[in-house]
Design an enzyme around this catalytic site. Structure first.
Site, PDB file in Angstrom:
ATOM      1  N   GLY A 146     -79.447  17.135  19.774  1.00 39.20           N
ATOM      2  CA  GLY A 146     -79.880  18.074  20.811  1.00 39.20           C
ATOM      3  C   GLY A 146     -78.689  18.594  21.594  1.00 39.20           C
ATOM      4  O   GLY A 146     -77.814  17.822  21.958  1.00 39.20           O
ATOM      5  N   VAL A 174     -61.120  18.920  24.227  1.00 39.94           N
ATOM      6  CA  VAL A 174     -60.643  18.237  23.004  1.00 39.94           C
ATOM      7  C   VAL A 174     -59.579  19.109  22.324  1.00 39.94           C
ATOM      8  O   VAL A 174     -58.495  18.630  21.969  1.00 39.94           O
ATOM      9  CB  VAL A 174     -61.826  17.955  22.032  1.00 39.94           C
ATOM     10  CG1 VAL A 174     -61.303  17.514  20.665  1.00 39.94           C
ATOM     11  CG2 VAL A 174     -62.756  16.896  22.611  1.00 39.94           C
ATOM     12  N   ARG A 209     -79.671  19.145  13.251  1.00 38.36           N
ATOM     13  CA  ARG A 209     -80.067  17.817  12.783  1.00 38.36           C
ATOM     14  C   ARG A 209     -79.849  17.848  11.264  1.00 38.36           C
ATOM     15  O   ARG A 209     -80.067  18.881  10.627  1.00 38.36           O
ATOM     16  CB  ARG A 209     -81.524  17.548  13.100  1.00 38.36           C
ATOM     17  CG  ARG A 209     -81.876  17.947  14.528  1.00 38.36           C
ATOM     18  CD  ARG A 209     -82.448  16.818  15.334  1.00 38.36           C
ATOM     19  NE  ARG A 209     -82.901  17.302  16.637  1.00 38.36           N
ATOM     20  CZ  ARG A 209     -82.576  16.738  17.793  1.00 38.36           C
ATOM     21  NH1 ARG A 209     -81.803  15.681  17.826  1.00 38.36           N
ATOM     22  NH2 ARG A 209     -83.036  17.209  18.919  1.00 38.36           N
ATOM     23  N   GLY A 267     -75.721  12.401  20.909  1.00 37.60           N
ATOM     24  CA  GLY A 267     -76.438  11.249  21.448  1.00 37.60           C
ATOM     25  C   GLY A 267     -76.414  10.062  20.500  1.00 37.60           C
ATOM     26  O   GLY A 267     -75.542   9.980  19.625  1.00 37.60           O
ATOM     27  N   ASP A 268     -77.376   9.167  20.660  1.00 36.09           N
ATOM     28  CA  ASP A 268     -77.322   7.918  19.890  1.00 36.09           C
ATOM     29  C   ASP A 268     -77.461   8.142  18.383  1.00 36.09           C
ATOM     30  O   ASP A 268     -76.837   7.425  17.591  1.00 36.09           O
ATOM     31  CB  ASP A 268     -78.334   6.892  20.415  1.00 36.09           C
ATOM     32  CG  ASP A 268     -79.755   7.400  20.351  1.00 36.09           C
ATOM     33  OD1 ASP A 268     -79.963   8.610  20.179  1.00 36.09           O
ATOM     34  OD2 ASP A 268     -80.677   6.564  20.465  1.00 36.09           O
ATOM     35  N   THR A 316     -75.682  14.453  25.922  1.00 34.28           N
ATOM     36  CA  THR A 316     -77.153  14.497  25.886  1.00 34.28           C
ATOM     37  C   THR A 316     -77.676  14.632  27.312  1.00 34.28           C
ATOM     38  O   THR A 316     -77.118  14.019  28.232  1.00 34.28           O
ATOM     39  CB  THR A 316     -77.752  13.240  25.217  1.00 34.28           C
ATOM     40  OG1 THR A 316     -79.163  13.190  25.498  1.00 34.28           O
ATOM     41  CG2 THR A 316     -77.128  11.950  25.696  1.00 34.28           C
ATOM     42  N   ASP A 335     -80.339  13.392  28.275  1.00 36.52           N
ATOM     43  CA  ASP A 335     -81.215  12.248  28.567  1.00 36.52           C
ATOM     44  C   ASP A 335     -80.549  11.130  29.380  1.00 36.52           C
ATOM     45  O   ASP A 335     -81.249  10.285  29.947  1.00 36.52           O
ATOM     46  CB  ASP A 335     -81.748  11.637  27.257  1.00 36.52           C
ATOM     47  CG  ASP A 335     -82.490  12.652  26.409  1.00 36.52           C
ATOM     48  OD1 ASP A 335     -82.975  13.650  26.975  1.00 36.52           O
ATOM     49  OD2 ASP A 335     -82.581  12.452  25.179  1.00 36.52           O
ATOM     50  N   ASP A 365     -79.213   8.514  28.342  1.00 42.37           N
ATOM     51  CA  ASP A 365     -79.776   7.252  27.857  1.00 42.37           C
ATOM     52  C   ASP A 365     -78.766   6.373  27.130  1.00 42.37           C
ATOM     53  O   ASP A 365     -79.157   5.413  26.463  1.00 42.37           O
ATOM     54  CB  ASP A 365     -80.977   7.540  26.935  1.00 42.37           C
ATOM     55  CG  ASP A 365     -80.604   8.448  25.760  1.00 42.37           C
ATOM     56  OD1 ASP A 365     -79.492   9.001  25.753  1.00 42.37           O
ATOM     57  OD2 ASP A 365     -81.437   8.600  24.850  1.00 42.37           O
ATOM     58  N   MET A 380     -88.305  16.227  29.829  1.00 42.32           N
ATOM     59  CA  MET A 380     -87.733  15.637  28.601  1.00 42.32           C
ATOM     60  C   MET A 380     -87.099  14.275  28.870  1.00 42.32           C
ATOM     61  O   MET A 380     -87.006  13.846  30.023  1.00 42.32           O
ATOM     62  CB  MET A 380     -86.665  16.569  28.031  1.00 42.32           C
ATOM     63  CG  MET A 380     -87.221  17.731  27.230  1.00 42.32           C
ATOM     64  SD  MET A 380     -85.852  18.687  26.527  1.00 42.32           S
ATOM     65  CE  MET A 380     -86.746  19.764  25.432  1.00 42.32           C
ATOM     66  N   ARG A 407     -86.575  11.832  25.702  1.00 41.00           N
ATOM     67  CA  ARG A 407     -86.744  10.923  24.546  1.00 41.00           C
ATOM     68  C   ARG A 407     -87.428   9.630  25.005  1.00 41.00           C
ATOM     69  O   ARG A 407     -88.527   9.683  25.459  1.00 41.00           O
ATOM     70  CB  ARG A 407     -85.384  10.609  23.914  1.00 41.00           C
ATOM     71  CG  ARG A 407     -84.833  11.722  23.086  1.00 41.00           C
ATOM     72  CD  ARG A 407     -85.172  11.492  21.613  1.00 41.00           C
ATOM     73  NE  ARG A 407     -84.396  12.359  20.779  1.00 41.00           N
ATOM     74  CZ  ARG A 407     -83.707  11.967  19.731  1.00 41.00           C
ATOM     75  NH1 ARG A 407     -83.689  10.704  19.379  1.00 41.00           N
ATOM     76  NH2 ARG A 407     -83.037  12.829  19.023  1.00 41.00           N
ATOM     77  N   LYS A 447    -103.376  15.338  52.093  1.00 42.71           N
ATOM     78  CA  LYS A 447    -102.744  16.409  51.321  1.00 42.71           C
ATOM     79  C   LYS A 447    -103.660  16.852  50.197  1.00 42.71           C
ATOM     80  O   LYS A 447    -104.314  16.022  49.573  1.00 42.71           O
ATOM     81  CB  LYS A 447    -101.437  15.892  50.699  1.00 42.71           C
ATOM     82  CG  LYS A 447    -100.230  16.260  51.505  1.00 42.71           C
ATOM     83  CD  LYS A 447     -99.003  15.588  50.989  1.00 42.71           C
ATOM     84  CE  LYS A 447     -98.589  16.069  49.620  1.00 42.71           C
ATOM     85  NZ  LYS A 447     -97.231  15.612  49.275  1.00 42.71           N
TER      86      LYS A 447
HETATM   87  P1  ATP Z   1     -80.203  13.747  21.340  1.00 45.94           P
HETATM   88  O1  ATP Z   1     -80.395  12.372  21.885  1.00 45.94           O
HETATM   89  O2  ATP Z   1     -79.687  14.695  22.347  1.00 45.94           O
HETATM   90  O3  ATP Z   1     -81.367  14.276  20.570  1.00 45.94           O
HETATM   91  P2  ATP Z   1     -78.891  12.678  18.991  1.00 45.94           P
HETATM   92  O4  ATP Z   1     -77.463  12.640  18.601  1.00 45.94           O
HETATM   93  O5  ATP Z   1     -79.531  11.346  19.262  1.00 45.94           O
HETATM   94  O6  ATP Z   1     -79.005  13.652  20.242  1.00 45.94           O
HETATM   95  P3  ATP Z   1     -80.351  12.944  16.502  1.00 45.94           P
HETATM   96  O7  ATP Z   1     -81.116  14.079  15.948  1.00 45.94           O
HETATM   97  O8  ATP Z   1     -81.043  11.641  16.670  1.00 45.94           O
HETATM   98  O9  ATP Z   1     -79.722  13.459  17.872  1.00 45.94           O
HETATM   99  O10 ATP Z   1     -79.076  12.666  15.561  1.00 45.94           O
HETATM  100  C1  ATP Z   1     -78.204  13.729  15.183  1.00 45.94           C
HETATM  101  C2  ATP Z   1     -77.813  13.583  13.726  1.00 45.94           C
HETATM  102  O11 ATP Z   1     -77.111  12.342  13.528  1.00 45.94           O
HETATM  103  C3  ATP Z   1     -78.965  13.528  12.738  1.00 45.94           C
HETATM  104  O12 ATP Z   1     -79.477  14.793  12.414  1.00 45.94           O
HETATM  105  C4  ATP Z   1     -78.322  12.854  11.544  1.00 45.94           C
HETATM  106  O13 ATP Z   1     -77.556  13.777  10.795  1.00 45.94           O
HETATM  107  C5  ATP Z   1     -77.355  11.860  12.207  1.00 45.94           C
HETATM  108  N1  ATP Z   1     -78.003  10.538  12.248  1.00 45.94           N
HETATM  109  C6  ATP Z   1     -78.966  10.099  13.077  1.00 45.94           C
HETATM  110  N2  ATP Z   1     -79.355   8.848  12.789  1.00 45.94           N
HETATM  111  C7  ATP Z   1     -78.615   8.469  11.715  1.00 45.94           C
HETATM  112  C8  ATP Z   1     -78.535   7.280  10.913  1.00 45.94           C
HETATM  113  N3  ATP Z   1     -79.321   6.224  11.160  1.00 45.94           N
HETATM  114  N4  ATP Z   1     -77.636   7.253   9.922  1.00 45.94           N
HETATM  115  C9  ATP Z   1     -76.844   8.297   9.652  1.00 45.94           C
HETATM  116  N5  ATP Z   1     -76.871   9.456  10.358  1.00 45.94           N
HETATM  117  C10 ATP Z   1     -77.741   9.544  11.363  1.00 45.94           C
END
Ligand code: ATP
Length: 327
Positions: free
Chosen positions: A15, A27, A76, A106-107, A130, A132, A134, A174, A176, A218
């Site tokens: 996201g 960077v 994604r 994110g994670d 992110t 979130d 989180d 939002m 998650r 209220k």
């Molecule tokens: P946000 O929390 O803002 O949504 P995010 O980084 O958590 O961000 P995700 O869609 O969960 O968003 O992950 C981004 C991309 O990271 C995924 O589309 C995928 O390509 C890769 N990814 C996520 N989980 C895994 C996993 N378990 N193994 C390998 N690649 C992964």
């Protein structure tokens, strides 16, 4: 033999969040000022697999600090979850001569980064991007402050109409699995209640919110509902409320992707700039598989595994503040 990074790749994934551009800019410029080339990878891990790569100059990142979204686009990518996808990604790194990566996301993004680092021994630094907030190990993530301010602005406007029409507004926020945006926005707007996944008692919370309003005679209320705190989100809470309190005139607003956009706040721009520079610094120090975090206004290095696996809790005093201030 001394290991030297000559070219670093940077990507945004998952996201999008405000100030990702500020992080990219930092960077790129920190790399160049240390004699390291920087290549932008477009559309996250999908672009890494497909070879969508372009060298970035200092000029390429001019004028983006104030822009929301990400100039590198985000995506994604299901393919990256498989070893075959990551093999293609590594081949792109080799072909492009990229010997280290900075991933902003994110994670999920960090989970993918760890897998690539473990399989191919690539030095990777994560920047927490992110809305979130989180991720464990950092007080703030890039984009969270801007999103919080956007939510506050929107709900302030809803409050005007809620009061005029004596309505109960359920506002879906939002996050998650996390309630940081919801709880903090609720404090900032003076909401009657916040419904968040970290606190279980949904029915009790709703009843309490109604009761609080009644005691104050209220006829309007604002209740913020975290998107996944209850199945069906804000509309489900509205339905519950109307069943038990038909006298309440409920309306739902789902803020949706509005929360992700907009020009970043000063706080987010500064945070993203510091973190972007810290990522290059960490690579120069031969750090690997860490996330850059911020704690008590100081940069910290957090193992990616911890950032992903440890659970960040909402502060008890904030939850208490919500209850105290809505009496
Ligand atoms: P946000 O929390 O803002 O949504 P995010 O980084 O958590 O961000 P995700 O869609 O969960 O968003 O992950 C981004 C991309 O990271 C995924 O589309 C995928 O390509 C890769 N990814 C996520 N989980 C895994 C996993 N378990 N193994 C390998 N690649 C992964």
């Amino acid at each position: 033999m001394e290991y030297q990074i000559k070219c670093v790749g940077v990507l945004t994934s998952g996201g999008d969040s405000p100030a990702m551009n500020a992080a990219i800019r930092a960077v790129v410029r920190a790399a160049i000022s240390n004699g390291i080339r920087c290549k932008g990878i477009y559309r996250g891990y999908q672009g890494l697999i497909d070879g969508e790569v372009k060298e970035l100059t200092s000029h390429d990142v001019s004028g983006i600090i104030s822009r929301g979204g990400t100039i590198l686009k985000s995506a994604r990518c299901a393919e990256f979850r498989n070893p075959e996808g990551r093999k293609k990604a590594f081949e792109t790194l080799q072909k492009e001569g990229i010997d280290a990566l900075v991933v902003i996301g994110g994670d999920g993004t960090f989970t993918g980064a760890r897998a690539l680092a473990l399989e191919y021994n690539v030095p990777i630094i994560g920047l927490p991007g992110t809305i979130d907030n989180d991720l464990w190990g950092t007080d703030m993530t890039i984009g969270y402050d801007t999103s919080l301010n956007t939510i506050m602005d929107c709900v302030d406007k809803l409050k005007d109409t809620a009061t005029s029409h004596e309505r109960v507004f359920l506002v879906e926020v939002m996050g998650r699995d996390a309630g940081f945006l919801t709880l903090n926005a609720a404090i900032a707007v003076g909401a009657e209640a916040a419904i968040i996944p970290e606190r279980e008692a949904i029915a009790e919370q709703i009843e309490a919110a109604i009761g609080q309003g009644r005691r104050k005679s209220k006829n309007s209320a604002i209740i913020l509902v975290q998107e996944h705190a209850i199945e069906g989100g804000a509309p489900a809470v509205a339905k519950l409320l109307e069943e038990t309190h038909p006298e309440y005139n409920c309306r739902c607003t789902i803020l949706g992707h509005l929360q992700r956009g907009g020009s970043p706040t000063a706080q987010d721009r500064i945070l993203a700039s510091r973190m972007g520079i810290a990522a290059i610094q960490a690579l120069l120090e031969e750090q690997r598989s860490i996330m850059i975090g911020i704690q008590n206004d100081s940069i910290v290095y957090v193992p990616l595994a911890k950032a992903i696996n440890e659970k960040k809790d909402v502060k008890t005093d904030k939850w208490d503040a919500m209850q105290i201030l809505s009496i």
